[in-house]
Design an enzyme around this catalytic site. Structure first.
Site, PDB file in Angstrom:
ATOM      1  N   ARG A  64     126.223  91.058  21.512  1.00 47.07           N
ATOM      2  CA  ARG A  64     126.121  91.512  20.127  1.00 47.07           C
ATOM      3  C   ARG A  64     126.300  93.023  20.016  1.00 47.07           C
ATOM      4  O   ARG A  64     125.391  93.753  19.644  1.00 47.07           O
ATOM      5  CB  ARG A  64     124.806  91.070  19.475  1.00 47.07           C
ATOM      6  CG  ARG A  64     124.645  89.558  19.427  1.00 47.07           C
ATOM      7  CD  ARG A  64     123.357  89.139  18.763  1.00 47.07           C
ATOM      8  NE  ARG A  64     123.216  87.679  18.797  1.00 47.07           N
ATOM      9  CZ  ARG A  64     122.159  87.003  18.361  1.00 47.07           C
ATOM     10  NH1 ARG A  64     121.135  87.664  17.834  1.00 47.07           N
ATOM     11  NH2 ARG A  64     122.126  85.686  18.427  1.00 47.07           N
ATOM     12  N   ASP A  99     112.959  92.726  14.398  1.00 46.59           N
ATOM     13  CA  ASP A  99     113.990  93.669  14.796  1.00 46.59           C
ATOM     14  C   ASP A  99     113.428  95.096  14.828  1.00 46.59           C
ATOM     15  O   ASP A  99     112.446  95.396  14.148  1.00 46.59           O
ATOM     16  CB  ASP A  99     115.149  93.634  13.794  1.00 46.59           C
ATOM     17  CG  ASP A  99     115.746  92.253  13.634  1.00 46.59           C
ATOM     18  OD1 ASP A  99     115.900  91.559  14.654  1.00 46.59           O
ATOM     19  OD2 ASP A  99     116.042  91.865  12.485  1.00 46.59           O
ATOM     20  N   ASP A 137     113.679  90.596  19.473  1.00 48.51           N
ATOM     21  CA  ASP A 137     114.722  90.221  18.526  1.00 48.51           C
ATOM     22  C   ASP A 137     115.832  91.274  18.601  1.00 48.51           C
ATOM     23  O   ASP A 137     116.069  91.854  19.653  1.00 48.51           O
ATOM     24  CB  ASP A 137     114.131  90.096  17.126  1.00 48.51           C
ATOM     25  CG  ASP A 137     114.903  89.116  16.249  1.00 48.51           C
ATOM     26  OD1 ASP A 137     116.101  88.904  16.505  1.00 48.51           O
ATOM     27  OD2 ASP A 137     114.316  88.580  15.297  1.00 48.51           O
TER      28      ASP A 137
END
Length: 324
Positions: free
Chosen positions: A222, A136, A165
């Site tokens: 998301r 991330d 990610d």
């Protein structure tokens, strides 16, 4: 007086107010002043004793990956100013009681992750972080009291959706987190709260997160996606975000006064996630979430902007737009 000189004189713990910066934004002038000792004024990061980062500690300036990694590694209170761009790979692990702050818009980090794991009381502000492969951009795991503010987080959508990610993932019972004034853009799967459907035992009762005054643009999904936790999402501006806020696996979310432009699923449930929504402009989309029970939060909330005022307050303001 430069921060490096202040540090050598032992004066680095002073609250240094930055000069006011005037920024032209959509035909108006917006003045913003910031200090390296700022703390969050709202959101879950103000709970559980509050979040002060490195306030009260020394100040140091870093300009290389090695300097950066060393400056944030321990748990001693410290304000770390990032000067100029840094490109590398790997992972910078940030210890407790740290403020990591980009000096100005040139503080751009490329290719590596910032991780707050099993730590507490951390502030990360005014950085651009992009194109992190293998992890991330920012990862918060088993950490409490974290304030993410004025970041610019991005990758690209030229690669497969799994090439990168997340931009900001809060997992493994991370708790008391506020995400504010951040520009999320050009990414597939953006921000995840709760990493797995099978992690209820660890996550339930934790994952309390606030997202406010953020700008989400050209995101596939998301925005954020929340499992098991408690989310407060207010005064965000979403532009071309296909799947926006996803509440799932028993999460309870309060969604207030956000604006969605070009979102097919601005707010929706999967696997019994719940939401209370009011004051939002869903554009051509609609609220498809199951009715929730979260109608209030335990911290002080500023006067909410009307949906019609959100764009002007967020676009051009969110991101690494501060100077110190």
């Amino acid at each position: 007086m430069k921060l490096s000189i202040l540090a050598s004189l032992g004066l680095s713990a002073l609250a240094l107010a930055a000069p006011t910066r005037t920024v032209e934004k959509r035909g108006t002038l917006a003045k913003r002043a910031a200090s390296i000792t700022d703390v969050p004024s709202t959101g879950y990061a103000t709970e559980n004793g509050g979040t002060t980062g490195g306030k009260g500690g020394s100040t140091t300036t870093v300009s290389s990956f090695a300097q950066f990694t060393a400056a944030v590694a321990d748990d001693t209170a410290r304000i770390v100013i990032v000067s100029g761009p840094i490109t590398s790979t790997g992972n910078v692990k940030i210890g407790s009681n740290k403020s990591v702050i980009g000096k100005d818009s040139s503080a751009k980090l490329t290719g590596f992750t910032l991780t707050v794991k099993e730590k507490k009381n951390v502030i990360i502000r005014n950085l651009a972080i992009s194109k992190v492969v293998g992890g991330d951009a920012v990862a918060i795991q088993l950490a409490t009291n974290v304030w993410i503010d004025h970041l610019d987080l991005s990758s690209d959508r030229d690669h497969d959706k799994d090439y990168y990610d997340g931009l900001l993932d809060i997992t493994h019972a991370g708790d008391f987190v506020t995400v504010s004034n951040t520009y999320f853009h050009d990414h597939w799967k953006c921000s995840l709260v709760g990493h797995s459907d099978n992690n209820a035992a660890e996550d339930t009762g934790h994952l309390r997160v606030t997202y406010h005054n953020n700008y989400w643009s050209n995101i596939n999904s998301r925005g954020p996606s929340l499992r098991f936790g408690t989310g407060h999402i207010f005064n965000n501006y979403y532009e071309n975000v296909s799947d926006g806020i996803n509440t799932r696996d028993g999460a309870q979310v309060l969604v207030q006064n956000n604006v969605f432009v070009g979102s097919s699923k601005p707010l929706y449930s999967t696997d019994d996630g719940y939401a209370v929504a009011n004051g939002n402009d869903f554009g051509t989309g609609s609220n498809a979430a199951l009715a929730g029970t979260l109608t209030s939060v335990p911290y002080k909330v500023p006067t909410l902007l009307a949906a019609s005022a959100v764009k002007a307050a967020v676009v051009g303001v969110a991101g690494n737009t501060l100077s110190f």
